[in-house]
Design a protein around this motif. Structure first.
Motif, PDB file in Angstrom:
ATOM      1  N   SER A 110       0.861  -1.181   0.000  1.00 54.10           N
ATOM      2  CA  SER A 110       0.000   0.000   0.000  1.00 54.10           C
ATOM      3  C   SER A 110       0.893   1.225   0.000  1.00 54.10           C
ATOM      4  CB  SER A 110      -0.940   0.013   1.219  1.00 54.10           C
ATOM      5  OG  SER A 110      -0.209   0.219   2.406  1.00 54.10           O
ATOM      6  N   VAL A 111       0.407   2.306  -0.605  1.00 57.66           N
ATOM      7  CA  VAL A 111       1.153   3.564  -0.628  1.00 57.66           C
ATOM      8  C   VAL A 111       0.205   4.701  -0.292  1.00 57.66           C
ATOM      9  CG1 VAL A 111       2.918   2.813  -2.282  1.00 57.66           C
ATOM     10  CG2 VAL A 111       0.784   3.805  -3.139  1.00 57.66           C
ATOM     11  N   GLU A 112       0.705   5.669   0.450  1.00 59.03           N
ATOM     12  CA  GLU A 112      -0.034   6.893   0.749  1.00 59.03           C
ATOM     13  C   GLU A 112       0.904   8.069   0.507  1.00 59.03           C
ATOM     14  OE1 GLU A 112      -3.168   7.455   1.570  1.00 59.03           O
ATOM     15  OE2 GLU A 112      -3.744   5.340   1.600  1.00 59.03           O
ATOM     16  N   LEU A 113       0.397   9.114  -0.131  1.00 54.78           N
ATOM     17  CA  LEU A 113       1.205  10.266  -0.504  1.00 54.78           C
ATOM     18  C   LEU A 113       0.445  11.535  -0.189  1.00 54.78           C
ATOM     19  CD1 LEU A 113       3.673  11.501  -2.096  1.00 54.78           C
ATOM     20  CD2 LEU A 113       2.272  11.249  -4.164  1.00 54.78           C
ATOM     21  N   ASP A 114       1.122  12.502   0.434  1.00 49.22           N
ATOM     22  CA  ASP A 114       0.543  13.814   0.634  1.00 49.22           C
ATOM     23  C   ASP A 114       1.677  14.833   0.559  1.00 49.22           C
ATOM     24  OD1 ASP A 114      -1.810  15.484   1.227  1.00 49.22           O
ATOM     25  OD2 ASP A 114      -0.718  15.996   3.040  1.00 49.22           O
ATOM     26  N   GLY A 115       1.729  15.569  -0.539  1.00 49.31           N
ATOM     27  CA  GLY A 115       2.786  16.560  -0.704  1.00 49.31           C
ATOM     28  C   GLY A 115       4.154  15.919  -0.772  1.00 49.31           C
ATOM     29  N   ILE A 146      -1.902  10.271   5.842  1.00 52.96           N
ATOM     30  CA  ILE A 146      -1.024  11.428   5.966  1.00 52.96           C
ATOM     31  C   ILE A 146      -1.812  12.690   5.663  1.00 52.96           C
ATOM     32  CG2 ILE A 146       1.166  12.470   5.251  1.00 52.96           C
ATOM     33  CD1 ILE A 146       1.918   9.795   3.981  1.00 52.96           C
ATOM     34  N   ALA A 147      -1.571  13.749   6.440  1.00 51.89           N
ATOM     35  CA  ALA A 147      -2.116  15.073   6.149  1.00 51.89           C
ATOM     36  C   ALA A 147      -1.047  16.089   6.528  1.00 51.89           C
ATOM     37  CB  ALA A 147      -3.406  15.339   6.915  1.00 51.89           C
ATOM     38  N   ASN A 148      -0.489  16.733   5.519  1.00 49.22           N
ATOM     39  CA  ASN A 148       0.619  17.673   5.732  1.00 49.22           C
ATOM     40  C   ASN A 148       1.771  16.987   6.465  1.00 49.22           C
ATOM     41  OD1 ASN A 148      -0.701  19.648   4.327  1.00 49.22           O
ATOM     42  ND2 ASN A 148      -1.286  20.858   6.113  1.00 49.22           N
ATOM     43  N   LEU A 192      -7.255  10.426   8.148  1.00 50.59           N
ATOM     44  CA  LEU A 192      -6.713  11.667   8.693  1.00 50.59           C
ATOM     45  C   LEU A 192      -6.872  12.771   7.661  1.00 50.59           C
ATOM     46  CD1 LEU A 192      -4.963  12.893  11.060  1.00 50.59           C
ATOM     47  CD2 LEU A 192      -2.969  12.333   9.649  1.00 50.59           C
ATOM     48  N   GLY A 193      -7.424  13.914   8.087  1.00 48.64           N
ATOM     49  CA  GLY A 193      -7.474  15.102   7.259  1.00 48.64           C
ATOM     50  C   GLY A 193      -6.655  16.192   7.912  1.00 48.64           C
ATOM     51  N   ILE A 194      -6.678  17.402   7.338  1.00 47.82           N
ATOM     52  CA  ILE A 194      -5.919  18.496   7.927  1.00 47.82           C
ATOM     53  C   ILE A 194      -6.585  18.907   9.232  1.00 47.82           C
ATOM     54  CG2 ILE A 194      -5.139  20.881   7.606  1.00 47.82           C
ATOM     55  CD1 ILE A 194      -5.037  20.321   4.610  1.00 47.82           C
ATOM     56  N   ASP A 195      -5.920  18.609  10.346  1.00 54.86           N
ATOM     57  CA  ASP A 195      -6.429  18.882  11.693  1.00 54.86           C
ATOM     58  C   ASP A 195      -7.756  18.198  11.992  1.00 54.86           C
ATOM     59  OD1 ASP A 195      -4.209  20.378  12.273  1.00 54.86           O
ATOM     60  OD2 ASP A 195      -5.129  22.295  11.764  1.00 54.86           O
ATOM     61  N   ARG A 196      -8.044  17.124  11.272  1.00 52.13           N
ATOM     62  CA  ARG A 196      -9.249  16.340  11.509  1.00 52.13           C
ATOM     63  C   ARG A 196      -8.878  14.856  11.466  1.00 52.13           C
ATOM     64  NH1 ARG A 196     -10.240  20.751  12.649  1.00 52.13           N
ATOM     65  NH2 ARG A 196     -11.938  22.126  11.955  1.00 52.13           N
ATOM     66  N   LEU A 197      -9.423  14.086  12.379  1.00 43.61           N
ATOM     67  CA  LEU A 197      -9.222  12.647  12.409  1.00 43.61           C
ATOM     68  C   LEU A 197     -10.581  11.998  12.606  1.00 43.61           C
ATOM     69  CD1 LEU A 197      -7.277  10.137  12.645  1.00 43.61           C
ATOM     70  CD2 LEU A 197      -7.344  10.519  15.110  1.00 43.61           C
ATOM     71  N   LEU A 227     -14.468   5.611   3.622  1.00 41.94           N
ATOM     72  CA  LEU A 227     -14.416   6.756   4.513  1.00 41.94           C
ATOM     73  C   LEU A 227     -13.414   7.756   3.953  1.00 41.94           C
ATOM     74  CD1 LEU A 227     -15.017   8.188   7.246  1.00 41.94           C
ATOM     75  CD2 LEU A 227     -13.222   6.768   8.261  1.00 41.94           C
ATOM     76  N   ALA A 228     -13.821   9.016   3.786  1.00 43.14           N
ATOM     77  CA  ALA A 228     -12.933  10.058   3.258  1.00 43.14           C
ATOM     78  C   ALA A 228     -13.206  11.365   3.982  1.00 43.14           C
ATOM     79  CB  ALA A 228     -13.143  10.235   1.753  1.00 43.14           C
ATOM     80  N   VAL A 229     -12.157  12.186   4.142  1.00 41.11           N
ATOM     81  CA  VAL A 229     -12.267  13.511   4.741  1.00 41.11           C
ATOM     82  C   VAL A 229     -11.557  14.489   3.824  1.00 41.11           C
ATOM     83  CG1 VAL A 229     -11.682  14.970   6.701  1.00 41.11           C
ATOM     84  CG2 VAL A 229     -12.297  12.584   7.085  1.00 41.11           C
ATOM     85  N   GLU A 230     -12.273  15.565   3.440  1.00 43.03           N
ATOM     86  CA  GLU A 230     -11.668  16.525   2.511  1.00 43.03           C
ATOM     87  C   GLU A 230     -12.426  17.836   2.529  1.00 43.03           C
ATOM     88  OE1 GLU A 230     -11.599  16.790  -2.235  1.00 43.03           O
ATOM     89  OE2 GLU A 230     -10.462  15.071  -1.475  1.00 43.03           O
TER      90      GLU A 230
END
Length: 364
Positions: free
Chosen positions: A116-121, A178-180, A223-228, A300-303
């Motif tokens: 699995s891969v996750e990428l953020d910035g 990952i978020a930021n 995980l979102g930006i300042d949200r879990l 489940l998604a947060v954006e």
């Protein structure tokens, strides 16, 4: 925007095709395609802005130039980046060197890297059978260019530095979000409980520091930006119930907000569940919602102020609203579909429904 998916098929092709689509006025078309030599039947994908990672967990061992020298299962991740002209280019590979003394039963052996891969910035998380590997993309003048971790990982894409390795746990379950600069890593502690560990990247350390004590929930998390957000499905005998602050007997959607140390605090309340960490910068339970149709397979998604959940024939959307006492999450859409979808993905305010005929795109 970013998204991640994985799949497998019954046959093992000698080549895999990596295709990039662009959407324009509701129409999605293939703009570029890459053919990669690959005998396996599993892959993973993550996209963030003008960068993409594609995991090939069944790729064989590498030589010094990063080329396959056998048909093993060590695995690799290919890196693609969009240039100033808007063209996608393959810019390298990320892989981890295997200990030559490791045998098949050794948990230190690298197996299925890229599962699995996750990428953020500039941050990425890659899993193999036993570990989470955390990477960052080096900036010009990166003072951590010669990290010990990077010297040992035989990474032939020198733009990416491995700075941490975390065990997946006894059940070999793995989920990384990952978020930021923040990483949420979820793994099993027992066959029925999952543990979440939160880390934040520290430039001075050149690695991650623990952000918060771990806390347990039994369902998917994102995980979102300042949200879990945690999704705990209700038990089979219950169609709709709330689980309480500690994640008790019923199901629920647990929304945590983060309060940072830098003065840019988000509105939080301790609520019935309270916080699970001390000091600033931690996530605190803000609200519990009660989805009545969730299961362990629910998407489940947060954006951008939205929480999106869905499975097969339905999708439900919650929006973040400003109230006098802070932010509140309210249900704003409940969508029903005539036919089932095998999988849902959500990215860039687009909902993607995957079925046997391909992918359908819906605006949200």
């Amino acid at each position: 925007s970013s998204s991640s998916s994985s799949s497998s098929s019954s046959s093992a092709p000698r080549f895999a095709h990596v295709m990039f689509y662009d959407g324009d006025e509701g129409s999605w078309n293939v703009t570029q395609s890459f053919r990669e030599r690959y005998r396996g039947n599993q892959y993973s994908v993550s996209l963030s802005g003008g960068r993409a990672l594609v995991g090939f967990p069944n790729k064989g061992k590498k030589d010094g130039d990063g080329d396959d020298v056998d048909d093993g299962d060590i695995g690799a991740v290919h890196v693609y980046e969009k240039n100033a002209s808007g063209e996608w280019k393959k810019t390298g590979q990320i892989f981890v060197a295997e200990d030559e003394g490791a045998d098949d039963g050794d948990e230190s052996r690298v197996v299925n890297f890229g599962q699995s891969v996750e990428l953020d910035g500039r941050f990425a998380c890659v899993t193999d059978l036993n570990y989470f590997y955390l990477f960052r993309r080096k900036d010009d003048g990166d003072e951590h260019e010669n990290d010990d971790n990077n010297a040992n990982n035989n990474n032939n894409n020198t733009a990416w530095v491995q700075f941490e390795k975390v065990e997946r746990g006894r059940e070999r379950y793995g989920k990384c979000s990952i978020a930021n600069d923040t990483f949420a890593i979820q793994s099993y502690v027992t066959s029925t409980k999952k543990a979440l560990q939160l880390y934040v990247y520290d430039d001075e350390l050149g690695g991650v520091a623990p952000l918060q004590d771990r806390f347990e929930r039994s369902g998917p998390m994102v995980l979102g930006i300042d949200r879990l957000v945690y999704l705990k499905p209700p038990p089979p005998s219950s169609s709709s119930s709330s689980g309480g602050g500690g994640g008790g007997g019923g199901g629920g959607l647990f929304v945590y907000h983060r309060e940072r140390d830098d003065g840019n605090a988000t509105e939080t309340t301790s609520g019935s569940g309270g916080g699970t960490g001390t000091g600033g910068g931690t996530f605190t339970l803000r609200q519990e919602l009660s989805p009545d149709r969730a299961s362990p397979k629910t998407m489940l998604a947060v954006e951008d102020g939205l929480i999106v959940i869905g499975e097969k024939r339905w999708v439900r959307i919650y929006s973040e609203r400003e109230e006098d006492d802070g932010t509140t999450w309210v249900e704003t859409e409940d969508i029903a579909f005539e036919r089932p979808y095998r999988e849902f993905l959500f990215s860039g305010r687009n909902l993607f429904g995957v079925n046997g005929n391909g992918v359908e795109v819906f605006d949200v």
